[in-house]
Design a protein around this motif. Sequence first.
Motif, mmCIF file in Angstrom:
data_model
loop_
_atom_site.group_PDB
_atom_site.id
_atom_site.type_symbol
_atom_site.label_atom_id
_atom_site.label_comp_id
_atom_site.label_asym_id
_atom_site.label_seq_id
_atom_site.Cartn_x
_atom_site.Cartn_y
_atom_site.Cartn_z
ATOM 1 N N ALA A 39 -4.956 -3.557 10.248
ATOM 2 C CA ALA A 39 -5.710 -2.331 10.552
ATOM 3 C C ALA A 39 -4.965 -1.460 11.565
ATOM 4 C CB ALA A 39 -7.107 -2.681 11.062
ATOM 5 N N THR A 40 -4.408 -2.074 12.601
ATOM 6 C CA THR A 40 -3.704 -1.299 13.626
ATOM 7 C C THR A 40 -2.412 -0.703 13.079
ATOM 8 O OG1 THR A 40 -4.632 -2.741 15.329
ATOM 9 C CG2 THR A 40 -2.745 -1.397 15.963
ATOM 10 N N MET A 41 -1.658 -1.494 12.321
ATOM 11 C CA MET A 41 -0.415 -0.967 11.753
ATOM 12 C C MET A 41 -0.695 0.139 10.743
ATOM 13 S SD MET A 41 2.161 -4.275 11.489
ATOM 14 C CE MET A 41 1.155 -5.221 10.352
ATOM 15 N N LYS A 42 -1.739 -0.005 9.939
ATOM 16 C CA LYS A 42 -2.093 1.019 8.957
ATOM 17 C C LYS A 42 -2.479 2.317 9.666
ATOM 18 C CE LYS A 42 -5.175 2.060 5.078
ATOM 19 N NZ LYS A 42 -4.283 3.079 4.565
ATOM 20 N N GLU A 43 -3.283 2.196 10.725
ATOM 21 C CA GLU A 43 -3.673 3.386 11.479
ATOM 22 C C GLU A 43 -2.439 4.078 12.067
ATOM 23 O OE1 GLU A 43 -6.589 4.837 15.115
ATOM 24 O OE2 GLU A 43 -6.319 2.692 14.760
ATOM 25 N N PHE A 44 -1.493 3.309 12.577
ATOM 26 C CA PHE A 44 -0.254 3.873 13.113
ATOM 27 C C PHE A 44 0.492 4.656 12.034
ATOM 28 C CE2 PHE A 44 4.286 3.677 14.008
ATOM 29 C CZ PHE A 44 4.333 4.190 15.296
ATOM 30 N N VAL A 45 0.619 4.067 10.870
ATOM 31 C CA VAL A 45 1.311 4.748 9.766
ATOM 32 C C VAL A 45 0.587 6.041 9.415
ATOM 33 C CG1 VAL A 45 1.913 4.617 7.319
ATOM 34 C CG2 VAL A 45 2.354 2.671 8.798
ATOM 35 N N GLU A 46 -0.736 5.987 9.294
ATOM 36 C CA GLU A 46 -1.505 7.172 8.907
ATOM 37 C C GLU A 46 -1.410 8.286 9.942
ATOM 38 O OE1 GLU A 46 -5.411 5.523 8.358
ATOM 39 O OE2 GLU A 46 -5.040 5.074 6.253
ATOM 40 N N VAL A 47 -1.489 7.940 11.223
ATOM 41 C CA VAL A 47 -1.533 8.941 12.290
ATOM 42 C C VAL A 47 -0.141 9.433 12.681
ATOM 43 C CG1 VAL A 47 -2.182 9.306 14.716
ATOM 44 C CG2 VAL A 47 -3.726 8.081 13.189
ATOM 45 N N VAL A 48 0.820 8.523 12.755
ATOM 46 C CA VAL A 48 2.135 8.866 13.294
ATOM 47 C C VAL A 48 3.185 9.140 12.215
ATOM 48 C CG1 VAL A 48 4.014 8.062 14.784
ATOM 49 C CG2 VAL A 48 1.644 7.552 15.390
ATOM 50 N N LEU A 49 3.233 8.323 11.193
ATOM 51 C CA LEU A 49 4.361 8.374 10.261
ATOM 52 C C LEU A 49 4.126 9.142 8.966
ATOM 53 C CD1 LEU A 49 5.590 4.676 10.569
ATOM 54 C CD2 LEU A 49 6.436 6.689 11.791
ATOM 55 N N GLU A 73 0.819 -1.221 0.000
ATOM 56 C CA GLU A 73 0.000 0.000 0.000
ATOM 57 C C GLU A 73 0.849 1.266 0.000
ATOM 58 O OE1 GLU A 73 -3.779 2.034 2.214
ATOM 59 O OE2 GLU A 73 -3.473 -0.126 2.288
ATOM 60 N N TYR A 74 1.996 1.226 0.661
ATOM 61 C CA TYR A 74 2.844 2.417 0.756
ATOM 62 C C TYR A 74 4.053 2.364 -0.175
ATOM 63 C CZ TYR A 74 -0.022 4.087 4.518
ATOM 64 O OH TYR A 74 -1.084 4.560 5.236
ATOM 65 N N ALA A 75 4.025 1.474 -1.131
ATOM 66 C CA ALA A 75 5.156 1.318 -2.053
ATOM 67 C C ALA A 75 5.488 2.609 -2.800
ATOM 68 C CB ALA A 75 4.878 0.190 -3.044
ATOM 69 N N ASP A 76 4.502 3.428 -3.104
ATOM 70 C CA ASP A 76 4.732 4.661 -3.847
ATOM 71 C C ASP A 76 4.779 5.892 -2.951
ATOM 72 O OD1 ASP A 76 4.808 3.312 -6.290
ATOM 73 O OD2 ASP A 76 2.630 3.412 -6.510
ATOM 74 N N SER A 77 4.766 5.702 -1.644
ATOM 75 C CA SER A 77 4.758 6.830 -0.714
ATOM 76 C C SER A 77 6.083 7.581 -0.756
ATOM 77 C CB SER A 77 4.504 6.328 0.711
ATOM 78 O OG SER A 77 4.642 7.401 1.641
ATOM 79 N N SER A 78 5.987 8.882 -0.652
ATOM 80 C CA SER A 78 7.203 9.690 -0.600
ATOM 81 C C SER A 78 7.637 9.947 0.839
ATOM 82 C CB SER A 78 6.970 11.023 -1.318
ATOM 83 O OG SER A 78 5.926 11.737 -0.692
ATOM 84 N N SER A 79 6.816 9.552 1.826
ATOM 85 C CA SER A 79 7.170 9.820 3.214
ATOM 86 C C SER A 79 7.230 8.584 4.103
ATOM 87 C CB SER A 79 6.182 10.827 3.819
ATOM 88 O OG SER A 79 4.880 10.285 3.882
ATOM 89 N N VAL A 80 6.804 7.417 3.590
ATOM 90 C CA VAL A 80 6.792 6.193 4.398
ATOM 91 C C VAL A 80 7.472 5.077 3.613
ATOM 92 C CG1 VAL A 80 5.320 4.442 5.480
ATOM 93 C CG2 VAL A 80 4.648 6.847 5.582
ATOM 94 N N LEU A 81 8.383 4.382 4.273
ATOM 95 C CA LEU A 81 9.032 3.218 3.688
ATOM 96 C C LEU A 81 8.767 2.030 4.604
ATOM 97 C CD1 LEU A 81 11.016 1.771 1.739
ATOM 98 C CD2 LEU A 81 12.843 2.510 3.283
#
Length: 127
Positions: free
Chosen positions: A63-73, A11-19
């Motif tokens: 779901a929990t890891m995705k929420e963490f990425v969205e809110v924190v990272l 899901e975050y493969a193309d993200s410029s801020s999350v790896l």
Amino acid sequence: MKPAWDQLGDEYADSSSVLIGDVDCTNVANIEMCGKLEIESYPTIKYWMDGNVKDYKSARDYATMKEFVEVVLQKPCDVVTLENCNDKETGYVKKMKIKSAAEREAQLVRLFGMKDNDMKGELKTWL
């Protein structure tokens, strides 16, 4: 956990801020790095904030890891400076900037009308 981790990475493969990545600490080639990161058990999840490594301590379901990425990272795309925008977001912002205010308003109405419909997660991120 591995399937959820891989799904998050896709899901975050193309993200410029999350790896989202992984390292096999049982591989001899990675022992030095894993030692520096103080990884003692597997699987271990670490993340970096402002250059500092931290331990992830929340649940390991998707779901929990995705929420963490969205809110924190995740750093959102800044439509003014285009900072943290991927190529797709940059293209969309540039396309919308040349449209009239009425055209942009119509697009917003259309997108918000779609937000409760079934669609792929990658499309929902645009809303």
